[in-house]
Motif scaffolding. Structure first.
Motif, mmCIF file in Angstrom:
data_model
loop_
_atom_site.group_PDB
_atom_site.id
_atom_site.type_symbol
_atom_site.label_atom_id
_atom_site.label_comp_id
_atom_site.label_asym_id
_atom_site.label_seq_id
_atom_site.Cartn_x
_atom_site.Cartn_y
_atom_site.Cartn_z
ATOM 1 N N TYR A 14 -1.853 -8.909 -4.653
ATOM 2 C CA TYR A 14 -1.986 -7.517 -4.226
ATOM 3 C C TYR A 14 -0.636 -6.888 -3.882
ATOM 4 N N LEU A 15 0.322 -7.719 -3.503
ATOM 5 C CA LEU A 15 1.654 -7.195 -3.179
ATOM 6 C C LEU A 15 2.614 -7.272 -4.365
ATOM 7 N N SER A 16 2.091 -7.680 -5.521
ATOM 8 C CA SER A 16 2.965 -7.918 -6.679
ATOM 9 C C SER A 16 3.678 -6.654 -7.162
ATOM 10 N N SER A 17 3.093 -5.480 -6.912
ATOM 11 C CA SER A 17 3.729 -4.237 -7.348
ATOM 12 C C SER A 17 4.576 -3.600 -6.255
ATOM 13 N N THR A 18 4.710 -4.295 -5.143
ATOM 14 C CA THR A 18 5.549 -3.794 -4.054
ATOM 15 C C THR A 18 6.755 -4.721 -3.897
ATOM 16 N N LYS A 29 -7.819 -7.185 0.592
ATOM 17 C CA LYS A 29 -7.579 -5.942 -0.155
ATOM 18 C C LYS A 29 -7.773 -4.727 0.749
ATOM 19 N N GLN A 30 -8.833 -4.744 1.553
ATOM 20 C CA GLN A 30 -9.084 -3.627 2.469
ATOM 21 C C GLN A 30 -7.982 -3.490 3.510
ATOM 22 N N PHE A 31 -7.517 -4.614 4.034
ATOM 23 C CA PHE A 31 -6.447 -4.561 5.025
ATOM 24 C C PHE A 31 -5.207 -3.868 4.456
ATOM 25 N N LEU A 32 -4.867 -4.192 3.217
ATOM 26 C CA LEU A 32 -3.652 -3.643 2.615
ATOM 27 C C LEU A 32 -3.830 -2.200 2.151
ATOM 28 N N ALA A 83 -9.252 -6.013 -16.936
ATOM 29 C CA ALA A 83 -7.981 -5.342 -16.695
ATOM 30 C C ALA A 83 -7.512 -5.635 -15.272
ATOM 31 N N PRO A 84 -6.208 -5.461 -15.009
ATOM 32 C CA PRO A 84 -5.704 -5.708 -13.661
ATOM 33 C C PRO A 84 -6.448 -4.873 -12.628
ATOM 34 N N ASP A 85 -6.603 -5.453 -11.469
ATOM 35 C CA ASP A 85 -7.312 -4.784 -10.385
ATOM 36 C C ASP A 85 -6.606 -3.461 -10.054
ATOM 37 N N PRO A 86 -7.309 -2.332 -10.142
ATOM 38 C CA PRO A 86 -6.665 -1.041 -9.825
ATOM 39 C C PRO A 86 -6.181 -0.966 -8.387
ATOM 40 N N ALA A 87 -6.705 -1.851 -7.533
ATOM 41 C CA ALA A 87 -6.273 -1.847 -6.136
ATOM 42 C C ALA A 87 -4.800 -2.203 -5.999
ATOM 43 N N ILE A 88 -4.242 -2.922 -6.972
ATOM 44 C CA ILE A 88 -2.823 -3.310 -6.897
ATOM 45 C C ILE A 88 -1.947 -2.066 -6.869
ATOM 46 N N ALA A 89 -2.251 -1.118 -7.760
ATOM 47 C CA ALA A 89 -1.479 0.130 -7.787
ATOM 48 C C ALA A 89 -1.735 0.955 -6.531
ATOM 49 N N GLU A 90 -2.976 0.951 -6.049
ATOM 50 C CA GLU A 90 -3.319 1.706 -4.837
ATOM 51 C C GLU A 90 -2.580 1.137 -3.624
ATOM 52 N N ILE A 91 -2.487 -0.200 -3.573
ATOM 53 C CA ILE A 91 -1.786 -0.856 -2.468
ATOM 54 C C ILE A 91 -0.294 -0.557 -2.535
ATOM 55 N N ALA A 92 0.249 -0.554 -3.754
ATOM 56 C CA ALA A 92 1.670 -0.232 -3.918
ATOM 57 C C ALA A 92 1.968 1.163 -3.387
ATOM 58 N N GLU A 93 1.067 2.096 -3.658
ATOM 59 C CA GLU A 93 1.235 3.461 -3.155
ATOM 60 C C GLU A 93 1.097 3.503 -1.631
ATOM 61 N N LYS A 94 0.110 2.780 -1.119
ATOM 62 C CA LYS A 94 -0.151 2.775 0.324
ATOM 63 C C LYS A 94 1.030 2.192 1.094
ATOM 64 N N LEU A 95 1.647 1.143 0.545
ATOM 65 C CA LEU A 95 2.726 0.443 1.246
ATOM 66 C C LEU A 95 4.110 0.919 0.827
#
Length: 311
Positions: free
Chosen positions: A179-183, A147-150, A31-43
């Motif tokens: 990682y920025l695909s959802s932003t 990923k950690q940076f974002l 499945a897609p990396d859950p970090a993508i959604a977390e990064i979208a929220e963070k940014l």
């Protein structure tokens, strides 16, 4: 296109013999990396995200990224951050004059290092015990660091996030785009020098941007001629044998943001960790920088307006 590439990860003929083949193939169906959604929220509190790319090393990409950040932060009402994702060759700490500074951990994540009250910087160079330490990592570990940076850095409310990338079209570039695909990413600035050996690699970078659907804000030609301070004659240190960035942009229908002349004081400012724009504000190169930055700001403003009109 990225999804299509991921489906073939570890399975294509070019993957044969790669030490990461099994790892890539096993992860292709996950499945897609859950970090993508977390990064979208963070940014979500970052208004504008700008990537600085170049297919060729040594064309002044980090220098441009640093001065773009300095120029944007010269407006005290704007909050700016510079993220260095060049994992193996982090030069941003030196250029920004923060070598030896430490990244601190807080309850909300890593705290970036502040050059000014409104200019923050994050780089793996700030996590090393010495500037001479080599980062000898394979792709997955580099991707994890990005990923950690974002996701884990406490960026806060930002007007601009400038991302300085390494040369090429490989792991780090795919990771940052994924990682920025959802932003909302405003786009990429492509850096080159006038000679064909540089333009050849830059064309690959442009093709990469088109494949991953990353908008291109424009192209900057660095080291574009040298004006002798004594005789005032202009010399082409890197001759544009095929027309330089101007001809390339005309052929590919891309905007040329500007041509920055070669000025030894730019390199000296970078070595000393100072802003060339502040040190030599009346120089021809500084004037070109200001025009380029204004074009980038105009693009970002128009890009937001276009997005709002379509939603």
């Amino acid at each position: 296109k990225i999804a299509e590439s991921c489906e073939q990860a570890g399975k294509s003929a070019s993957c044969q013999g790669c030490p990461n083949q099994t790892l890539c193939a096993s992860g292709a169906t996950k499945a897609p990396d859950p970090a993508i959604a977390e990064i979208a929220e963070k940014l979500s509190t970052v208004k504008h995200k700008i990537l600085v790319l170049s297919g060729k090393g040594g064309v002044g990409k980090s220098t441009f990224s640093a001065h773009l950040a300095h120029a944007l932060a010269s407006d005290s009402t704007k909050e700016v951050a510079l993220l260095d994702v060049d994992i193996c060759g982090p030069s941003i700490p030196r250029i920004m004059g923060i070598e030896g500074e430490q990244v601190h951990q807080s309850g909300s994540g890593w705290s970036p290092v502040y050059v000014d009250d409104n200019l923050a910087v994050m780089s793996i160079g700030l996590l090393l015990s010495s500037p001479d330490d080599a980062v000898i990592w394979r792709g997955p570990k580099k991707n994890g660091m990005i990923k950690q940076f974002l996701r884990d850095v406490d960026w806060g409310d930002l007007d601009y996030l400038v991302v300085d990338t390494p040369p090429g079209t490989s792991d780090e570039h795919l990771s940052i785009v994924q990682y920025l695909s959802s932003t909302h990413v405003d786009g990429a600035i492509i850096i080159t020098t006038p000679q064909e050996v540089s333009l050849q690699d830059v064309r690959k970078e442009i093709r990469f941007c088109k494949k991953v659907k990353l908008p291109i804000i424009g192209v900057v030609e660095n080291m574009s001629g040298f004006v002798c301070p004594k005789c005032k004659n202009t010399s082409q240190i890197f001759p544009p044998t095929t027309g330089g960035a101007e001809q390339m942009c005309a052929d590919l229908n891309l905007p040329l943001l500007g041509k920055v002349p070669l000025d030894p004081r730019i390199a000296r400012s970078c070595d000393e960790g100072k802003s060339f724009l502040s040190e030599v504000p009346d120089s021809p190169a500084a004037e070109v920088y200001r025009r380029i930055v204004q074009s980038i700001q105009d693009y970002c403003s128009n890009h937001v307006t276009e997005q709002q009109s379509t939603t």
